[in-house]
Design a protein around this motif. Sequence first.
Motif, PDB file in Angstrom:
ATOM      1  N   THR A  62      20.790   1.082   7.742  1.00  0.00           N
ATOM      2  CA  THR A  62      20.583   0.688   6.349  1.00  0.00           C
ATOM      3  C   THR A  62      19.194   0.103   6.168  1.00  0.00           C
ATOM      4  N   ARG A  88      11.425 -17.623  -3.318  1.00  0.00           N
ATOM      5  CA  ARG A  88      12.742 -17.220  -2.847  1.00  0.00           C
ATOM      6  C   ARG A  88      12.589 -16.023  -1.912  1.00  0.00           C
ATOM      7  N   ARG A  89      13.656 -15.763  -1.221  1.00  0.00           N
ATOM      8  CA  ARG A  89      13.656 -14.597  -0.357  1.00  0.00           C
ATOM      9  C   ARG A  89      13.496 -13.370  -1.243  1.00  0.00           C
ATOM     10  N   VAL A 108      16.505  -7.990  -2.974  1.00  0.00           N
ATOM     11  CA  VAL A 108      16.681  -6.574  -2.664  1.00  0.00           C
ATOM     12  C   VAL A 108      17.026  -5.835  -3.950  1.00  0.00           C
ATOM     13  N   GLU A 145      17.464  -2.358  -3.976  1.00  0.00           N
ATOM     14  CA  GLU A 145      18.350  -1.246  -3.642  1.00  0.00           C
ATOM     15  C   GLU A 145      18.392  -1.087  -2.130  1.00  0.00           C
ATOM     16  N   THR A 146      19.554  -0.694  -1.621  1.00  0.00           N
ATOM     17  CA  THR A 146      19.610  -0.363  -0.203  1.00  0.00           C
ATOM     18  C   THR A 146      19.754   1.142  -0.052  1.00  0.00           C
ATOM     19  N   LEU A 147      19.196   1.669   1.035  1.00  0.00           N
ATOM     20  CA  LEU A 147      19.258   3.103   1.306  1.00  0.00           C
ATOM     21  C   LEU A 147      19.973   3.313   2.619  1.00  0.00           C
ATOM     22  N   ARG A 184      22.612   0.453 -13.569  1.00  0.00           N
ATOM     23  CA  ARG A 184      22.783  -0.946 -13.172  1.00  0.00           C
ATOM     24  C   ARG A 184      22.261  -1.895 -14.244  1.00  0.00           C
ATOM     25  N   ASP A 205      24.813  -3.459 -16.615  1.00  0.00           N
ATOM     26  CA  ASP A 205      25.698  -4.532 -16.183  1.00  0.00           C
ATOM     27  C   ASP A 205      27.158  -4.186 -16.509  1.00  0.00           C
TER      28      ASP A 205
END
Lengths: 268, 377, 154
Positions: free
Chosen positions: C53, C63-64, C67, C69-71, C140, C143
């Motif tokens: 991933t 802040r961190r 993310v 989106e993850t692929l 997205r 919502d």
Amino acid sequence: MTDVPVPYLVVDRRPETADTVTLRLEPVAEPLADFAPGQFAMVHCFGRGEIPVSVSSVQATGGLAHTIRAVGAVSAGLCEARAGDVLGLRGPYGTGWELERARGRDVVVVAGGIGLAPLRPLILRALAGPAAYGRVNVLIGARTPADLIDHKEIERWPTTYTGVTVDRPDDAWRGDVGLVTGLLDRADFAPADSWAFVCGPEPMIRATARDLADRGLRPDRIRVSLERNMRCATGHCGHCQLGPVLLCRDGPVVAWDRTEALLAVREL
Amino acid sequence: MTATAAPAVLDRDGLNALVAALVAQGRTVVGPTVRDGAIVLAELSSADALPFGWGVELDAGRYRLVRREDGAAFAHSAGPQSWKNFLHPARERLWSADRTPEGDVSFTADEPETPSYAFLGVRPCDLRAIAIQDRVLAGGRYEDTGYGRRRSGAFLIAAECTEPGATCFCVSTGGGPAADPGYDLALTEMDGRFLVRVGSEEGAELLERVPHRPAGPDLEASARSAVDAARDHMGRSLPPVDLRTLMGASLDAERWDDVAARCLTCGNCTMVCPTCFCTTTEEVTDLTGDHTERWQRWDSCFDLDFSYLHGGPVRASARGRYRQWLTHKLSTWHDQFGTSGCVGCGRCVVWCPAGIDITEEVAALDAERTALGTETD
Amino acid sequence: MPPSIALRMNHALPAEHRDRLLHVAREASFPPGTRLFEEGGHADRFWIIRDGTFALDLHVPGRRAPVVETLGIGDLVGWSWLFEPYVWQLGGETVTPVRAYEFDAVAVRLMCLSDPEFGRAVEHWVGRVLSHRLHAARTRLLDLYGPYGSGGAR
């Protein structure tokens, strides 16, 4: 018979997210007939009214659970119920998921948001009889990590593949971010030999069912659970019509081949 | 049912005796009577209250009482009400719930004393409408108990039509001016006399109790031919196509925009329609907060809230709502209940404040469909 | 090549072009937490994930990096290499151990230039990926899982 509610005692109230709770209910006296996963009850909040809610748990003892999100006057009232309160339930109503029909085949469960609640008893049933089904995949989409229901339980489900993705991660989230359909590439199933069970917001249902059909799932093996206004649940009030379908009677679980064209019509 | 009695004839005294006999049985006799400039359905204490000598002049958005020289009692068409006002009343308590100080809750079904109705002057179209509501409210997996109670005790006296109104089109909905089975007695009014056919054991018993004569073949034959002739005098008609298919194929029609521009979405058509059955529910509590009642009342698919789903109505536009009403009535009703939802009584045409005419709208949809080159029959 | 990757690339890239592309691929493995590129950097490589991933993120001070989106398996990582000015729009790092096909972007761009048919095919493939990601991003934005199913609070 015009059904009259049967009293059920709230034996446990578990907050799931900021606006969603799960109420565990036991019959005060005689229970209603057994609910199949996917079926719903009309749940009465004293002095406020009734709403349809699918069962999120069914016990052999006649106990059941409803996972309710506070979006209106009745649901907000139900979410405020405490252990010891008595609610009125009518049911069981509508069609179930009919998981049995997927016997011997792979199972793909796709849930969006609170749509996981009606799928939960189906998932547990599929996992309880691992020999009866092929690979069991559970794909879950949520708004944020804090909006995930059943999150502690999800990790323990002995599925072939469990994927959870969120729209908006918080800093602690290490999991997937994106649409739930994005998880389909990671799930493990043979499309031509699978059944799918989908519940969530209607656009998510449409996108997921189309994606599954594109991958080669037979549309009649894609079951979706739909939602419309309901007053009576017995086919008499006319509110839950979706064209030819009376969702309280012919639904809420319907086959995609029967629904795809209906959902494409605006304001049907 | 062994209704073998031969047709009889009643004169006006006989009709009076018939109503008196029903009243004597303890029945609530409901029939047409003149009130507020219309022929309404109301409780009758005697046959004298029937609208003798009154007829109606009908058109889209128009209803006027007119005097008739012949003194006929049943020579008028459907009025603003139908029998659903009695069988499926506009407001009804379903059940109530009480909470004790300890928090126990009990639910009680509402089982009010049900009037034993006798309906006098049920038009053949309305007889079919009752049969349709029987299917919807009592013919499925669940029975509407209140409806079932009122319906099963109701005694039906049909009045066949020899003079259809200008807005009548029962023939093109598969019906006609003759009464289908389902009545206890059927009347055909012939110059101040009433030919009576018996449709049930109970009907035969009642007829025995009132003065009557055998009808004789001549009267029976002329009554038959008068009713038959009425088939050809319908004021309106629907296009002779498969309406179910036409509606199903017309969901994207432009005509919906045209009718939506005229429709006030007032819901009158659904209130006067003898088959429209939709209801909503209300929760009514008393001041203690420990007693609550569940009430059912008529609802209309023209109401914005009807299709409300958390966030907003599914059918937000007049187009969407009119289309829902018409396609349900003529098409999806078949899918849901195995029958059409229209009996051709013409009430929706008459009582539409904008004069929207269902037959005209269906014809326009058919014409639009034909113009697109797709036949629907 | 795992069948699922072949399947997904096949949708957009005919087999002959896919084979040509994979011919210049290098097999690469990355431990979790490997940052492969940063926003503003020169987009000179891209990857197709074979396993694991990968997360795309955006730097926000304080802040961190959130993310966006993850692929995962079969996904294309990186498209900025195909369009001027060849600069990464986002940052990205591996979430799990990742095995991938790694490509030299300059070499692939040259292949596209020298063989217009191959170039069109690659552009078409990346275009499909982009349209898919755009659609997902727009969905997205709605919502949908919000309290009123994107109907907005009233």
